[in-house]
Design an enzyme around this catalytic site. Structure first.
Site, PDB file in Angstrom:
ATOM      1  N   PHE A 147      -6.698 -43.076  19.987  1.00 10.75           N
ATOM      2  CA  PHE A 147      -6.928 -44.337  19.280  1.00 10.75           C
ATOM      3  C   PHE A 147      -6.869 -44.264  17.764  1.00 10.75           C
ATOM      4  O   PHE A 147      -7.186 -45.222  17.104  1.00 10.75           O
ATOM      5  CB  PHE A 147      -8.257 -44.988  19.650  1.00 10.75           C
ATOM      6  CG  PHE A 147      -8.507 -45.008  21.103  1.00 10.75           C
ATOM      7  CD1 PHE A 147      -7.546 -45.483  21.968  1.00 10.75           C
ATOM      8  CD2 PHE A 147      -9.702 -44.541  21.625  1.00 10.75           C
ATOM      9  CE1 PHE A 147      -7.768 -45.515  23.322  1.00 10.75           C
ATOM     10  CE2 PHE A 147      -9.927 -44.566  22.983  1.00 10.75           C
ATOM     11  CZ  PHE A 147      -8.968 -45.051  23.828  1.00 10.75           C
ATOM     12  N   GLY A 148      -6.512 -43.142  17.195  1.00 14.60           N
ATOM     13  CA  GLY A 148      -6.417 -43.171  15.745  1.00 14.60           C
ATOM     14  C   GLY A 148      -6.230 -41.811  15.111  1.00 14.60           C
ATOM     15  O   GLY A 148      -6.180 -40.792  15.788  1.00 14.60           O
ATOM     16  N   ASP A 168     -11.230 -37.229  28.727  1.00 13.65           N
ATOM     17  CA  ASP A 168     -10.038 -36.769  28.002  1.00 13.65           C
ATOM     18  C   ASP A 168     -10.288 -35.387  27.415  1.00 13.65           C
ATOM     19  O   ASP A 168      -9.994 -35.126  26.261  1.00 13.65           O
ATOM     20  CB  ASP A 168      -9.643 -37.777  26.914  1.00 13.65           C
ATOM     21  CG  ASP A 168      -8.218 -37.521  26.403  1.00 13.65           C
ATOM     22  OD1 ASP A 168      -7.436 -36.873  27.128  1.00 13.65           O
ATOM     23  OD2 ASP A 168      -7.900 -37.964  25.287  1.00 13.65           O
TER      24      ASP A 168
END
Ligand SMILES: *[C@@H]1O[C@H](CO)[C@@H](O)[C@H](O)[C@H]1NC(C)=O
Ligand SMILES: *[C@@H]1O[C@H](CO)[C@@H](O)[C@H](O)[C@H]1NC(C)=O
Ligand SMILES: *[C@@H]1O[C@H](CO)[C@@H](O)[C@H](O)[C@H]1NC(C)=O
Ligand SMILES: *[C@@H]1O[C@H](CO)[C@@H](O)[C@H](O)[C@H]1NC(C)=O
Ligand SMILES: *[C@@H]1O[C@H](CO)[C@@H](O)[C@H](O)[C@H]1NC(C)=O
Ligand SMILES: *[C@@H]1O[C@H](CO)[C@@H](O)[C@H](O)[C@H]1NC(C)=O
Ligand SMILES: *[C@@H]1O[C@H](CO)[C@@H](O)[C@H](O)[C@H]1NC(C)=O
Ligand SMILES: *[C@@H]1O[C@H](CO)[C@@H](O)[C@H](O)[C@H]1NC(C)=O
Ligand SMILES: *[C@@H]1O[C@H](CO)[C@@H](O)[C@H](O)[C@H]1NC(C)=O
Ligand SMILES: *[C@@H]1O[C@H](CO)[C@@H](O)[C@H](O)[C@H]1NC(C)=O
Ligand SMILES: *[C@@H]1O[C@H](CO)[C@@H](O)[C@H](O)[C@H]1NC(C)=O
Ligand SMILES: *[C@@H]1O[C@H](CO)[C@@H](O)[C@H](O)[C@H]1NC(C)=O
Length: 814
Positions: A507-508, A621
């Site tokens: 996400f970033g 993850d």
């Protein structure tokens, strides 16, 4: 000579560019298509044109996958009227009808006489739908005609099965006659519109299989067809239409459901990089799927011995026939019903069933279970009742009249059914039901919701109070989590300069920063386009703020400003595990002792997440790049963006989005979207094997075979030479038996079946030598040829990448 070849090249380019210009996704009234010309959907997924199926020489018009090398036709126009040569022409006439002719002879046409056409065009969409619409029409829902309304034998995502109540039009699948002849066979898959609808596979007028009715979440007889990371199922019932449909939630999967002339519905999937379709599911599949096998009041059971049993309170109608496994006569009551006689009847609740055939049912969605009971009791021909929607505390009411047939028992899943019994055999009337799972689930949801909301406000409020320079102030009641001003962090990271970038996480991006007091920080800047915005952010903030463990990365603060969201972590000077173990020079810096320590540290961090923290957290993850190393090379797990909280009594869940990293995700997560603590255990096992071998699972290559790292480790293990797995450039300080133990533990963690994998507390005991190690079974995604349980694997062309290996696991054992 040179000039000639130049000219040839030019000619070739011209011709190929001409060919490209033919490949268009639409056609208007002025154009026509002859055999050899086709339409290709915008994204290149489907093609519409002329084809010959199987060994047939005849020409048909249809739609097939453009990007799949094996011709797979999903729709046929002139099913029963093939053309004998290549002289067919497709045109669109001014009334908006697609017309197929051969030498001006009409072969096939669409039939939308009732709709007004204005400059009609025909367009092939990337969904596989061929649509005729007015050119100006922008609403994708409005069209003159669409192929999705006239299915052949294939159900594609977005298609409907059911009926338009207004027009009476039926959406159903019809099998081909055989693979060389698409003319309609006599096997249908339809949605029958009884009061309480269900899907049937019919052979002519005979029911072959039924799905059971939709209960709000799934078809009663197909409990495994529920929303997951890959598929979203939906059942729509309103005054205009009633239909079943499903959608694909990921674009790395291609799926089709086909009704075969053998009467079996097959579901095939194709994953990115595959070389062939893989059969994912089929039904009818099991013994108990045979329609009406057990007769009235018989219950079909599959455990060690499959067969029929009379429901409790019933006995075989013909004991002799029953004893010789002829169950068709079914069962009869031991005690007759008295209906409204002296001893009023009652009900017995049977659990875990596929509910009976709904041909004779009565449905009222507005009343609850208690009213349902009363209604059923007061009508002597009502034999059973249940809730029609199992979501919530039991809403809706469905009642069965007449004999109850085609039930089966599920070990897990399945529904409750209240069956009418004589007074002496039934449960006391106040046997009030407690729908415990729902209560638990909603409580958990409420708790999680509250937590999310509160964490959101923590950040929000703090932003409002935040001063323009940085404040580490603590408000009295909030979690100890400072907020930072965005411009302050921006300054600390040199305006998120590329030179300060440490890496790209979920996400970033992550940047290094230095606070005015000299403290180094790592800043995760959530990408605005990630789509997984606020929810994951809130989740991560809340979780990490609560988690304190020496093997977890510490969160120092957060920052939200409009659509900028930042997380500020302690800085890890030695980057991440993958930076060392997969690098050809740096890997020598990590000796065996250090590697064992790192494995132990990851295990402790994970154990804390799974068990010791107040919330049970599944990371989802876990991978080497998410294991960071501090100045002493102690491992710290990072990136909880995907974590989910659970009540401690809930250990498995399904998710709507596949998130995670290939190579670390276990088969059950990739395929069914189900994750549990055992998914993390799988990822942990992959990490262990990667640390020992110094090789990446995902990019593993061995010239002697096509196995991934797990398969390679497994093969070495069964060939009794496990030490060959070890990273041979590392110091030789380690004792081989130690290394073998770690490999052994790694293999236990990556076993195919989640239930075989140890939990993290066992892993910790194994690591410390305090528990005897069981023998491991075959790992997930194992594609070795030698294994007897998967004969299909050998015929497949397996690549080194895990995508292909994954598709094999879609083949369900059984
Ligand atoms: C595709 O078809 C449309 C409509 O018929 C037409 O306007 C367009 O020029 C065509 N494009 C190509 C590349 O042939
Ligand atoms: C193909 O069919 C057309 C029309 O049905 C017929 O006139 C023609 O003779 C057929 N050609 C062959 C080669 O069979
Ligand atoms: C278009 O085709 C349909 C089906 O063949 C036919 O009924 C209709 O008359 C045609 N319209 C025109 C204007 O040709
Ligand atoms: C077209 O529709 C009419 C009336 O709706 C029907 O009688 C006819 O059989 C249909 N033709 C085809 C080819 O479906
Ligand atoms: C139906 O299934 C059989 C056996 O699996 C297969 O050989 C055949 O090709 C299938 N038919 C179609 C139309 O796909
Ligand atoms: C399942 O997914 C579909 C499509 O994403 C959605 O419309 C439907 O509401 C979901 N059903 C449930 C029970 O969550
Ligand atoms: C694809 O799989 C089917 C069924 O297993 C098989 O019959 C076919 O030959 C395969 N095709 C290719 C190109 O491998
Ligand atoms: C099979 O299931 C039935 C009903 O649940 C049970 O009574 C029976 O004992 C089971 N048999 C075995 C062998 O597990
Ligand atoms: C019982 O239900 C049946 C089937 O719906 C209906 O025909 C009958 O009228 C009902 N009887 C009473 C007494 O309500
Ligand atoms: C920044 O912080 C210092 C020390 O805490 C304080 O004196 C100063 O007023 C702050 N600046 C602003 C603009 O609030
Ligand atoms: C930004 O950082 C520089 C150097 O660290 C410092 O001199 C400057 O005052 C900072 N600006 C703000 C607005 O904090
Ligand atoms: C780890 O980081 C510390 C502090 O930055 C450094 O002294 C040490 O050399 C690093 N270790 C390795 C193996 O790079």
């Amino acid at each position: 000579m040179k000039f000639l070849s130049f000219m040839i090249m030019v000619a070739y380019i011209l011709v190929s560019s001409l060919r490209i210009s033919i490949a268009n996704d639409s056609m208007n009234v002025l154009q026509s298509m002859s055999d050899g010309v086709s339409l290709v959907s915008k994204g290149g997924k489907f093609e519409f044109g002329f084809f010959s199926p199987g060994y047939s020489q005849k020409r048909y018009v249809g739609i097939w996958y453009k990007n799949i090398p094996i011709q797979t036709v999903v729709w046929v126009a002139n099913k029963a009227n093939p053309i004998n040569d290549s002289s067919g022409i497709i045109t669109l006439n001014s009334t908006g009808n697609l017309v197929l002719t051969q030498n001006a002879y009409l072969v096939w046409y669409t039939n939308n006489s009732h709709k007004q056409a204005q400059n009609p065009v025909v367009v092939l969409l990337d969904s596989g739908n061929l649509v005729i619409k007015n050119e100006e029409e922008t609403d994708p829902e409005v069209c003159l005609w669409q192929s999705f309304d006239y299915p052949s034998d294939t159900l594609l995502p977005g298609m409907k099965l059911g009926r338009n109540i207004r027009t009476g039009h039926e959406w159903k699948l019809t099998s081909w006659e055989n693979p060389n002849d698409p003319s309609p066979g006599d096997i249908y898959r339809v949605l029958e519109l009884y009061n309480y609808p269900e899907l049937y596979v019919m052979k002519g007028k005979k029911k072959v299989y039924r799905s059971g009715p939709w209960n709000g979440l799934y078809f009663s007889g197909l409990p495994y067809l529920q929303n997951n990371t890959i598929f979203g199922y939906n059942f729509v019932s309103n005054k205009d239409e009633i239909y079943f449909t499903f959608s694909l939630l990921n674009n790395f999967v291609i799926e089709r459901t086909v009704v075969n002339q053998t009467g079996i519905v097959y579901r095939y999937v194709w994953l990115e990089g595959d070389h062939n379709w893989t059969m994912h599911r089929s039904y009818p599949k099991e013994f108990c799927d045979n329609y009406g096998l057990c007769g009235a009041y018989g219950n079909c059971i599959i455990n060690q011995t499959q067969g029929c049993q009379c429901l409790k309170g019933f006995s075989p109608k013909s004991p002799q026939a029953w004893a010789s496994s002829d169950w068709s006569q079914g069962c009869v009551r031991n005690k007759p019903l008295s209906c409204n006689g002296e001893h009023k009847d009652g009900f017995v609740k049977f659990e875990g069933l596929k509910v009976p055939d709904t041909t004779q049912t009565w449905l009222d969605k507005t009343i609850g279970l208690e009213e349902c009971r009363v209604k059923c009791l007061n009508n002597c021909s009502c034999m059973a009742y249940s809730n029609s929607d199992i979501r919530g505390a039991g809403s809706g009411c469905v009642m069965w009249y007449g004999d109850l047939i085609d039930m089966r028992q599920f070990e897990t899943g399945g529904q409750g059914l209240h069956i009418r019994m004589s007074a002496s055999e039934s449960e006391p009337e106040d046997g009030h039901e407690r729908n415990t799972p729902t209560i638990v689930a909603s409580t958990i949801a409420a708790i999680c919701g509250a937590l999310l909301i509160s964490s959101y406000f923590i950040c929000r409020n703090r932003r409002n109070n935040a001063v323009t320079n940085y404040s580490k102030d603590k408000s009295e009641k909030d979690i100890d989590l400072p907020t930072f001003d965005f411009s302050f962090i921006s300054n600390a990271t040199n305006d998120f300069s590329q030179s300060e970038k440490l890496g790209q996480g979920g996400f970033g991006s992550v940047y290094k920063g230095i606070l005015p007091d000299g403290q180094e920080i790592a800043v995760k800047r959530l990408s605005k386009t990630s789509g997984q915005g606020l929810d994951e952010f809130k989740n991560e903030v809340m979780l990490i703020a609560k988690l304190q463990h020496r093997n977890l990365v510490k969160l120092l603060g957060c920052s939200i400003q409009q659509d900028e969201k930042l997380l500020i972590y302690e800085f890890m000077p030695n980057r991440s595990l993958d930076y060392f173990i997969f690098d050809s020079t740096r890997h020598t810096l990590l000796g065996w002792t250090k590697r064992f320590e790192i494995i132990g540290g990851i295990a402790r961090g994970l154990l804390y997440l799974h068990q010791d923290s107040r919330l049970k957290i599944i990371h989802r993850d876990l991978k080497t790049s998410n294991v960071l190393l501090d100045s002493n090379m102690n491992p710290k797990i990072s990136d909880f963006g995907m974590a989910r909280t659970f009540g401690l009594d809930q250990d498995e869940a399904n998710t709507n989005r596949v998130m995670g990293t290939y190579g670390y995700m276990p088969p059950e997560y990739v395929v069914h979207g189900s994750f549990s603590v055992k998914s993390d255990v799988f990822s942990f096992g992959v990490i262990v094997l990667e640390i020992i071998s110094g090789k990446k699972n995902r990019a593993f290559y061995d010239p002697h075979h096509h196995l991934n790292l797990l398969g390679h480790a497994w093969r070495l293990w069964i060939e009794k030479r496990p030490t060959e797995l070890m990273d041979d450039l590392v110091d030789n300080s380690a004792c081989p038996s130690e290394i073998i133990r770690y490999i052994h533990i790694g293999l236990l963690c990556v076993q195919q079946r989640p239930e075989d994998r140890p939990n993290m507390s066992s892993v910790t005991l194994f690591l410390n030598g305090e528990k005897l190690l069981p023998e491991p079974n075959q790992p997930g995604f194992y594609t070795g040829k030698a294994h007897p349980t998967k004969p299909n694997s050998s015929s497949r062309n397996i690549d080194v990448y895990s995508f292909n290996e994954m598709s094999n696991s879609l083949l369900e054992p059984r």
